[in-house]
Design a protein around this motif. Structure first.
Motif, PDB file in Angstrom:
ATOM      1  N   LEU A 149       0.832  -1.201   0.000  1.00 46.08           N
ATOM      2  CA  LEU A 149       0.000   0.000   0.000  1.00 46.08           C
ATOM      3  C   LEU A 149       0.867   1.251   0.000  1.00 46.08           C
ATOM      4  O   LEU A 149       0.583   2.226  -0.711  1.00 46.08           O
ATOM      5  CB  LEU A 149      -0.934  -0.006   1.211  1.00 46.08           C
ATOM      6  CG  LEU A 149      -1.899   1.172   1.328  1.00 46.08           C
ATOM      7  CD1 LEU A 149      -2.799   1.244   0.107  1.00 46.08           C
ATOM      8  CD2 LEU A 149      -2.732   1.062   2.595  1.00 46.08           C
ATOM      9  N   ILE A 150       1.942   1.238   0.783  1.00 41.82           N
ATOM     10  CA  ILE A 150       2.868   2.371   0.807  1.00 41.82           C
ATOM     11  C   ILE A 150       3.520   2.540  -0.558  1.00 41.82           C
ATOM     12  O   ILE A 150       3.646   3.653  -1.076  1.00 41.82           O
ATOM     13  CB  ILE A 150       3.933   2.178   1.898  1.00 41.82           C
ATOM     14  CG1 ILE A 150       3.287   2.162   3.285  1.00 41.82           C
ATOM     15  CG2 ILE A 150       4.997   3.279   1.823  1.00 41.82           C
ATOM     16  CD1 ILE A 150       4.251   1.819   4.403  1.00 41.82           C
ATOM     17  N   GLY A 151       3.922   1.424  -1.156  1.00 40.58           N
ATOM     18  CA  GLY A 151       4.589   1.478  -2.452  1.00 40.58           C
ATOM     19  C   GLY A 151       3.720   2.075  -3.533  1.00 40.58           C
ATOM     20  O   GLY A 151       4.149   2.971  -4.280  1.00 40.58           O
ATOM     21  N   ILE A 152       2.476   1.589  -3.656  1.00 44.78           N
ATOM     22  CA  ILE A 152       1.613   2.108  -4.714  1.00 44.78           C
ATOM     23  C   ILE A 152       1.230   3.556  -4.450  1.00 44.78           C
ATOM     24  O   ILE A 152       1.083   4.352  -5.380  1.00 44.78           O
ATOM     25  CB  ILE A 152       0.361   1.221  -4.887  1.00 44.78           C
ATOM     26  CG1 ILE A 152      -0.295   1.525  -6.228  1.00 44.78           C
ATOM     27  CG2 ILE A 152      -0.621   1.419  -3.743  1.00 44.78           C
ATOM     28  CD1 ILE A 152      -1.391   0.549  -6.605  1.00 44.78           C
ATOM     29  N   SER A 153       1.092   3.936  -3.171  1.00 45.59           N
ATOM     30  CA  SER A 153       0.777   5.331  -2.842  1.00 45.59           C
ATOM     31  C   SER A 153       1.930   6.254  -3.252  1.00 45.59           C
ATOM     32  O   SER A 153       1.704   7.321  -3.841  1.00 45.59           O
ATOM     33  CB  SER A 153       0.501   5.468  -1.343  1.00 45.59           C
ATOM     34  OG  SER A 153      -0.603   4.671  -0.958  1.00 45.59           O
ATOM     35  N   LEU A 154       3.158   5.838  -2.961  1.00 40.78           N
ATOM     36  CA  LEU A 154       4.316   6.634  -3.358  1.00 40.78           C
ATOM     37  C   LEU A 154       4.429   6.713  -4.882  1.00 40.78           C
ATOM     38  O   LEU A 154       4.790   7.756  -5.436  1.00 40.78           O
ATOM     39  CB  LEU A 154       5.595   6.036  -2.764  1.00 40.78           C
ATOM     40  CG  LEU A 154       5.749   6.142  -1.241  1.00 40.78           C
ATOM     41  CD1 LEU A 154       7.011   5.406  -0.785  1.00 40.78           C
ATOM     42  CD2 LEU A 154       5.804   7.602  -0.802  1.00 40.78           C
ATOM     43  N   GLY A 155       4.121   5.600  -5.555  1.00 39.53           N
ATOM     44  CA  GLY A 155       4.165   5.605  -7.010  1.00 39.53           C
ATOM     45  C   GLY A 155       3.153   6.567  -7.612  1.00 39.53           C
ATOM     46  O   GLY A 155       3.452   7.307  -8.549  1.00 39.53           O
ATOM     47  N   LEU A 156       1.940   6.567  -7.058  1.00 38.28           N
ATOM     48  CA  LEU A 156       0.906   7.474  -7.550  1.00 38.28           C
ATOM     49  C   LEU A 156       1.267   8.929  -7.276  1.00 38.28           C
ATOM     50  O   LEU A 156       1.062   9.809  -8.128  1.00 38.28           O
ATOM     51  CB  LEU A 156      -0.438   7.134  -6.899  1.00 38.28           C
ATOM     52  CG  LEU A 156      -1.068   5.808  -7.324  1.00 38.28           C
ATOM     53  CD1 LEU A 156      -2.295   5.494  -6.476  1.00 38.28           C
ATOM     54  CD2 LEU A 156      -1.448   5.838  -8.805  1.00 38.28           C
ATOM     55  N   LEU A 157       1.829   9.199  -6.085  1.00 36.95           N
ATOM     56  CA  LEU A 157       2.248  10.571  -5.769  1.00 36.95           C
ATOM     57  C   LEU A 157       3.365  11.033  -6.706  1.00 36.95           C
ATOM     58  O   LEU A 157       3.375  12.181  -7.158  1.00 36.95           O
ATOM     59  CB  LEU A 157       2.702  10.653  -4.312  1.00 36.95           C
ATOM     60  CG  LEU A 157       1.593  10.525  -3.249  1.00 36.95           C
ATOM     61  CD1 LEU A 157       2.202  10.484  -1.855  1.00 36.95           C
ATOM     62  CD2 LEU A 157       0.608  11.693  -3.364  1.00 36.95           C
ATOM     63  N   THR A 158       4.313  10.138  -6.998  1.00 40.95           N
ATOM     64  CA  THR A 158       5.385  10.474  -7.938  1.00 40.95           C
ATOM     65  C   THR A 158       4.815  10.763  -9.316  1.00 40.95           C
ATOM     66  O   THR A 158       5.244  11.697 -10.002  1.00 40.95           O
ATOM     67  CB  THR A 158       6.399   9.325  -8.027  1.00 40.95           C
ATOM     68  OG1 THR A 158       6.898   9.019  -6.725  1.00 40.95           O
ATOM     69  CG2 THR A 158       7.567   9.707  -8.928  1.00 40.95           C
ATOM     70  N   ALA A 159       3.842   9.952  -9.745  1.00 45.93           N
ATOM     71  CA  ALA A 159       3.222  10.156 -11.047  1.00 45.93           C
ATOM     72  C   ALA A 159       2.503  11.505 -11.121  1.00 45.93           C
ATOM     73  O   ALA A 159       2.586  12.214 -12.131  1.00 45.93           O
ATOM     74  CB  ALA A 159       2.238   9.020 -11.332  1.00 45.93           C
ATOM     75  N   VAL A 160       1.801  11.859 -10.054  1.00 48.68           N
ATOM     76  CA  VAL A 160       1.114  13.158 -10.027  1.00 48.68           C
ATOM     77  C   VAL A 160       2.122  14.301 -10.103  1.00 48.68           C
ATOM     78  O   VAL A 160       1.922  15.288 -10.831  1.00 48.68           O
ATOM     79  CB  VAL A 160       0.257  13.283  -8.755  1.00 48.68           C
ATOM     80  CG1 VAL A 160      -0.283  14.700  -8.593  1.00 48.68           C
ATOM     81  CG2 VAL A 160      -0.906  12.290  -8.795  1.00 48.68           C
ATOM     82  N   ALA A 161       3.240  14.179  -9.371  1.00 50.83           N
ATOM     83  CA  ALA A 161       4.277  15.219  -9.403  1.00 50.83           C
ATOM     84  C   ALA A 161       4.881  15.334 -10.795  1.00 50.83           C
ATOM     85  O   ALA A 161       5.098  16.452 -11.306  1.00 50.83           O
ATOM     86  CB  ALA A 161       5.361  14.901  -8.371  1.00 50.83           C
ATOM     87  N   LEU A 162       5.163  14.206 -11.442  1.00 43.97           N
ATOM     88  CA  LEU A 162       5.712  14.232 -12.795  1.00 43.97           C
ATOM     89  C   LEU A 162       4.704  14.830 -13.778  1.00 43.97           C
ATOM     90  O   LEU A 162       5.066  15.628 -14.650  1.00 43.97           O
ATOM     91  CB  LEU A 162       6.096  12.816 -13.237  1.00 43.97           C
ATOM     92  CG  LEU A 162       7.360  12.212 -12.618  1.00 43.97           C
ATOM     93  CD1 LEU A 162       7.506  10.759 -13.026  1.00 43.97           C
ATOM     94  CD2 LEU A 162       8.592  13.003 -13.028  1.00 43.97           C
TER      95      LEU A 162
END
Length: 280
Positions: A149-162
């Protein structure tokens, strides 16, 4: 955790690019008053994806052991199909995505606010449902840990930032190379998910051979070591797979990698037409 991060990053960036294109189209066409409609569609798509994930979790938790193994196998195999389609589709459609979305939004603006919501919803919902199914299948073996859950949340946040950086032109990344490299990693992840699905079919008793091992490298690959956890969590590489698991992993990985790495066929240029000779 890294496999979940990769799923969130890859799928999240696709959804973010879709939203960025729709928002940029409305801003540049001086239709800012329709922006709330886009965000309403995006919000509905997010709620649908979360609800789908909750439904999968609830269903898996209220099944008998054998039924749960079969349910996990079905979701794993379905996720493998979805991620394979997504990887190849994105490689061919990334370049024309912007034009297609702008065309759909232009037609929706002519129809009204409801059509704008529908376009935004459908554009994001597909990515969200794929993300939910793929993530659920990838983390079935780690339900006692919060790392996925932490991993996918960080991935989604990174995607939003990009996505925000690309929208503001603060970042310029080569999307073709990005989707190629992440596509390669996701193919490896999908091979592991497919192998896990076969393992679940064997545990459910539907497919035999669970105790017939292809090899045993537990003496070399320490199950308690950090690198074993990384390989198992990301690519589902285990030290003692069954013969059918190993065959499934190879049968999926080899042809899919060959097809993915094969250069795209170039359309031959048409010969220039000869101008007619004047009659003598």
């Amino acid at each position: 955790m890294f496999a979940s991060y990769l799923i969130g990053l890859r799928e999240g960036l696709e959804a973010t690019l879709v939203v960025s294109i729709l928002v940029a189209f409305l801003v540049k066409s001086d239709r800012r008053e329709r922006l709330p409609m886009v965000w309403a569609g995006v919000g509905a798509a997010v709620l649908l994806s979360v609800g789908f994930g909750a439904l999968l979790t609830f269903t898996a938790a209220h099944l008998a052991t054998q039924q749960q193994e079969m349910f996990d196998a079905v979701t794993s195999l379905a996720a493998t199909v979805f991620v394979t389609f997504m990887v190849f589709w994105m490689r061919t459609a990334a370049r024309k995505m912007s034009g297609e979305l702008r065309e759909k939004m232009g037609a929706a603006l002519e129809l009204g606010s409801t059509a704008v919501v529908v376009v935004a919803f459908l554009s994001v919902a597909r990515e969200g449902l794929e993300t939910t199914l793929l993530w659920f299948a990838a983390v079935q073996g780690a339900t006692s840990s919060a790392s996925p859950l932490i991993g996918i949340s960080l991935g989604l946040l990174t995607a939003v930032a990009l996505g925000w950086g690309l929208y503001r032109s603060a970042l310029r990344i080569n999307l073709t190379k990005f989707f190629t490299w992440t596509g390669l990693l996701l193919i490896l992840v999908a091979a592991g998910i497919f192998k896990y699905g076969v393992h679940d079919l064997q545990e459910s008793g539907l497919v035999p051979g669970l105790s017939t091992y292809a090899f045993d490298i537990s003496g070399v690959l320490d199950p308690s070591a950090w690198y074993s956890t990384l390989l198992s969590g990301m690519f589902n590489i285990t030290p003692q797979p069954s013969v059918l698991e190993a065959v499934a992993w190879v049968v999926y990985l080899v042809p899919v990698l060959i097809l993915f790495l094969r250069p795209a066929a170039k359309t031959p240029a048409r010969p220039a037409s000869k101008s007619p000779q004047p009659a003598s």
